[in-house]
Design an enzyme around this catalytic site. Structure first.
Site, short mmCIF file in Angstrom:
data_model
loop_
_atom_site.label_atom_id
_atom_site.label_comp_id
_atom_site.label_asym_id
_atom_site.label_seq_id
_atom_site.Cartn_x
_atom_site.Cartn_y
_atom_site.Cartn_z
N HIS A 1 -10.28 14.47 37.47
CA HIS A 1 -10.68 15.86 37.72
C HIS A 1 -10.68 16.16 39.22
CE1 HIS A 1 -11.49 17.15 33.70
NE2 HIS A 1 -12.41 16.22 33.49
N HIS B 1 -11.60 8.89 34.72
CA HIS B 1 -11.44 10.22 34.15
C HIS B 1 -11.95 11.29 35.13
CE1 HIS B 1 -11.74 13.29 30.86
NE2 HIS B 1 -12.74 13.70 31.61
N GLU B 2 -13.15 11.08 35.65
CA GLU B 2 -13.73 12.06 36.58
C GLU B 2 -12.96 12.08 37.90
OE1 GLU B 2 -15.59 14.18 35.34
OE2 GLU B 2 -16.39 13.14 33.58
#
Length: 137
Positions: free
Chosen positions: A71, A67-68
């Site tokens: 980003h 998920h990160e």
């Protein structure tokens, strides 16, 4: 978004978010982030960091890393927190994109088998049950 994840898998010959982050020079740290924060992504002095809540299961740590990483790849220049959604508020667009990126990355090269439920597919590919909503199959 799907192209970005596919490019990373092709380039680094893995869909492991930890290996990809290392290859990209992103530093991974583990900390106690409390009960509501699963992870965060930030930049400091041209260095990029993914911080993962050390209290999470291995499955969740892997998802949060992906998920990160989303980003980092999709939302250049922004530092983001991945918060547990226990409210009535819809998660923001950037969080939804990062969740979808993580699922795309973690399921790369895998297909749902005939007769396999989405929940079983998620379990087999290491996606937390709570993230089933973000599948776009």
């Amino acid at each position: 978004m799907d192209d970005t994840a596919a490019h990373l898998v092709h380039k680094y010959k893995t869909n492991c978010p930890f290996e990809i982050a290392e290859a990209l020079g992103i530093h991974i740290r583990y900390m106690d982030l409390g009960k509501s924060t699963k992870g965060l992504y930030y930049k400091k002095l041209r260095r990029r960091f993914i911080v993962i809540n050390q209290g999470l299961s291995d499955q969740w740590q892997r998802f949060v890393c992906a998920h990160e990483l989303g980003h980092d790849r999709l939302h250049k220049g922004l530092s983001r927190f991945f918060l547990e959604e226990h409210s009535y508020f819809w998660p923001g667009k950037l969080e939804r994109q990062a969740n979808s990126f993580a699922i795309t990355l973690l399921t790369a090269g895998q297909e749902q088998r005939p007769g396999e439920t989405l929940e079983a597919f998620a379990m087999r590919t290491g996606i937390p049950r709570e993230m089933l909503y973000f599948f776009d199959l």
